[in-house]
Each structure stands twice: as C-alpha cells, then as structure tokens.
Design an enzyme around this catalytic site. Sequence first.
Site, PDB file in Angstrom:
ATOM      1  N   GLU A 267      35.922 -24.611  15.338  1.00 41.06           N
ATOM      2  CA  GLU A 267      34.862 -25.627  15.275  1.00 41.06           C
ATOM      3  C   GLU A 267      35.184 -26.690  14.215  1.00 41.06           C
ATOM      4  OE1 GLU A 267      32.867 -25.672  17.617  1.00 41.06           O
ATOM      5  OE2 GLU A 267      33.083 -23.624  18.358  1.00 41.06           O
ATOM      6  N   HIS A 270      36.998 -29.454  15.872  1.00 43.63           N
ATOM      7  CA  HIS A 270      36.051 -30.380  16.504  1.00 43.63           C
ATOM      8  C   HIS A 270      35.456 -31.328  15.459  1.00 43.63           C
ATOM      9  CE1 HIS A 270      35.851 -28.943  20.594  1.00 43.63           C
ATOM     10  NE2 HIS A 270      35.506 -27.713  20.247  1.00 43.63           N
TER      11      HIS A 270
END
Length: 503
Positions: A267, A270
Amino acid sequence: MTGQTAYQELEALFQKVHHFTHLSSMAYWDSATMMPPGGSKARGQALAEVSSLINDLVGSRKTGDLIEKAETARDGLSDWQQANLREMQRQHFNASSVNSELVRAHALASSRCENAWRELRMENNWKDFEPLLSEVIDLTREQAAIRSEASGLSPYDALLNLYEPGQSSSTIDTVFARLKAYLPDFVKQTVEQQKGEVLIRPSGSFPREKQRALALDLMKAVGFDFNHGRLDSSHHPFCGGVPEDVRITTRYTEDDFSESLMGVLHETGHAKYDQGLPGAWLSQPVGQPRGMGIHESQSLFQEMQVCRSHAFLSFAGPLMAAHLSNPETPNACWEADNLYRLYNHVQPDYIRVNADEASYPLHVILRYELEKDLVNGNLKVRDIPEAWDEKMQEYLGLSTRDNYRDGCMQDIHWTHGMFGYFPTYTLGAMNAAQLYHAARKAIPNLEEQISRGDFEALNHWQSQAIWSWGSYYSIDELMLQGTGETLNPDYFIHHLQQRFSPL
C-alpha cells in the site's frame, strides 16, 4: 463566452469535484477503520448521495457544453491544459452515460453488501450473502449495458475502461493466455525445487504495536510522507484518500507479522504514487493516476520488485530483529538469506492477498474470467461457488468446496461492484517488472543503494518515469516513455525465473 473562459470554468468545476471526492474518501476511510457498526446505514446513504452529486456535476449538460466550447480554444491551451481537457471529456462521457439514480442505487446496494460481508464472510455464510451480491451485480450489469451502448464496447470492456482507459479484454486475454500456459507448471516446478530449502520461520507472538512500529520505520525509509498520510487498520488493506492526505490500512495477525508488513509496503507503493503526482494539477483530471494497472504497478514495484529482493531484506532484517525479536525466534531468522527464502517461498494457497508472486496471477486470472462471465450474463450468482472451486482446482490444485470464506467471499471488490478492476493487478505486476528492469539500467548500483536503505535515486527515477506525469500520457505512451516499450510480458516471466532460481 470564449473557449478560454469555458476552459477556466471547467477547471473551477473539477476543483470542486476534487473537494467532494476528498470528503467522500475520508468518509469511506472512517467507515472502514473507526465507524461504529450502527453508523453503516447512514454512512452508506451519505456516500451514495455524494457519488450521485459528483456524477451530476461531471456528467451534466452544462459541463458538456463547456467542454464543447473549450475545444474551440484548444490551440491556445498549453500541452498540459490540452491533456486536461481530454481527461475532462473522458470523465464527462463516463458520468453522462449513466444517470444519477442508477449511480445512487448502485452505491447503496454496494454499501449494504460490503457492510454485511464483513460479518458474513467470518461466518462462512454464502446463503445470506448471495442475495446482497446479486443486487450489486444486477445493478452493475445494468450500468455495463448502458455504458456498452454509449461507447460501442462490450459490456465488460465498458467497465474495464473505467479502471484501465484504452485497454480491452481481447488484449488482456492474449497476455493472460500466455501466463495461464506458463505459470501452473512453473509453480509446480518451483515448489518441487524449494522442497529442500531450510526455512527458519519467526515464531512466538508479535504484538500489533510492535508490528506497527516496524511498518512505520520502513514506510519512512522508503519515502512515505507522513505529513500527508497515515497508517491505520481495517478488515481489508487499502490505500485511499487524496494525494494531499493519503490513508493506508492494514490488518494484523499476531502469530505472523509477514502478512501485515508486506501489505503495508504494498500500500505504501500506492501511496508514494499518489503523493508524487504533479502538484500543480492535483485538483484536475490530468493530475490523477493513469489507470489502475499503472497504480498497481507502483504498489507491486515497491512490494515485489524492491521489498522482496535480497538487497532490501539485507537492509530490513536488522530492523525486523530490533522490533520483533523474542526468545522463541533464533537470530538466524533475521539473516537476509533466510528472509529471502521466506518471502519468496512458493506455495499455492487459498487467499489472494497472501499468495506468493508466482501463483498470484492465477488468482487474478480466475477472478477475471468469472467476472467477465458474470457481467456478460454467462454465469449466475448462485453458481459462483462451484465455478470458483473448479478454477481453483484447475489453476492451483486446491478445492474451496463449501469454504466460501477462503473462496469466493474473500475479496471486497465485488461487494463494491468493482468489475473490471481485478485484471489490473496482474497488468500491474507485468508493468512493474518492466519498469524495474528500466530502473536497473538507469541506476547501475541500484541493489547496493537499496541494501543500505538509500531510496533517493530510485524514488527520483520513479517520479520522472511515472509519478510526475499523472494522466498526461495514455497507458501505452507512459510505459513507452518510461521503459522504451509498451507492455511486454517477457520481463515479468524473466523476473520470475530470476527470482525463484536457487540462491
């Protein structure tokens, strides 16, 4: 009104949309992390209302008229403004194709389905989940049919283009067919090859607060900006928010820290993309990420290409030991060679988010094939468990019969009606391998830098190649300017061959 004036009005309108999107994303983050269960119905209604409002703003006749007028001044716009106008047109088309009542109904059904899923999955309760998912899929099919008629694309491709603009299922079918032909045997061979490896697994209990402290240290090391983001926990890991305020979540298992740690680093990839988008264009469509295949490439670049490498684990091992060592775990556990074997151990499993790098694409292909059949009306919702089990046995040699929790109920995506999203995971993996190959050519001592925890040159390269361009380029153009080629699956296959050869 002049074309230039119309363009300026469009920028103001899309800035307003950005603000609404910001508030909506924060409300969703809160619902996934902190909201009491009793607030789910009201929150779902509020989020549905905001979704409808955004759809009205972007898809209105007034917005369409402004775009038409702005087109007359295109020659007087800068290159970035021209690209922005193109992206405004794309968003207007997507929003105007579906009326706000359908958007609201879809959002409400998705909210009901997701909130129920959180409990029903834990109960392995497909019977009560099925009608909720059926409602979402019926509304998704309705949207797909409308978008198909407006765009001339197949129903599934009309949804795919919401996440991966310009891509088609026929192209994906060709690429995935190659992986389907290659990966099952490769996975079996790698499992056999790794049987003799000695793995020293971390044992004992790893308290959540210690796992979180380790995650925060590694997030900081690789370049996450905590002035514009934070880490929390949720039922399903995700990265949300807006570039100015990025929210990462993870979930913790106290007897196995690896799931949470690699989830956080995934994550973080991202988040770094979001935080690296062009600052001058954050409130405009051209400043947004260029499709989910590129977005997933950045998370998988971080997790798979960088953080599961021997160089990174040489750097991270001492940090892991400092945070997580206990009397039950020998010091040899934290050595780079051992960590490399642990984090690159191939073993087909039921859960996609825990899958090793070699078998992960097979999880994605399974979902891609099923969701295509669902959208195109070739698969009924009641038949999903059986179809899922058949493909799990074919691709991974595992059966999920009557195991809905670890089978067809394990993902959150379909509860949201996010059909067309799943293929972007494996498109992202292939993009990531190709991008990392280009980064290694551009930074000759890259592994040595990573091994000492220096990510400055790599982050700069990613910024120049991907992040700072937002949606200025198409997907193919972005890969071409970043790597010299459009998507080429050979890089991913070569990466797997190199990664899973013996040390």
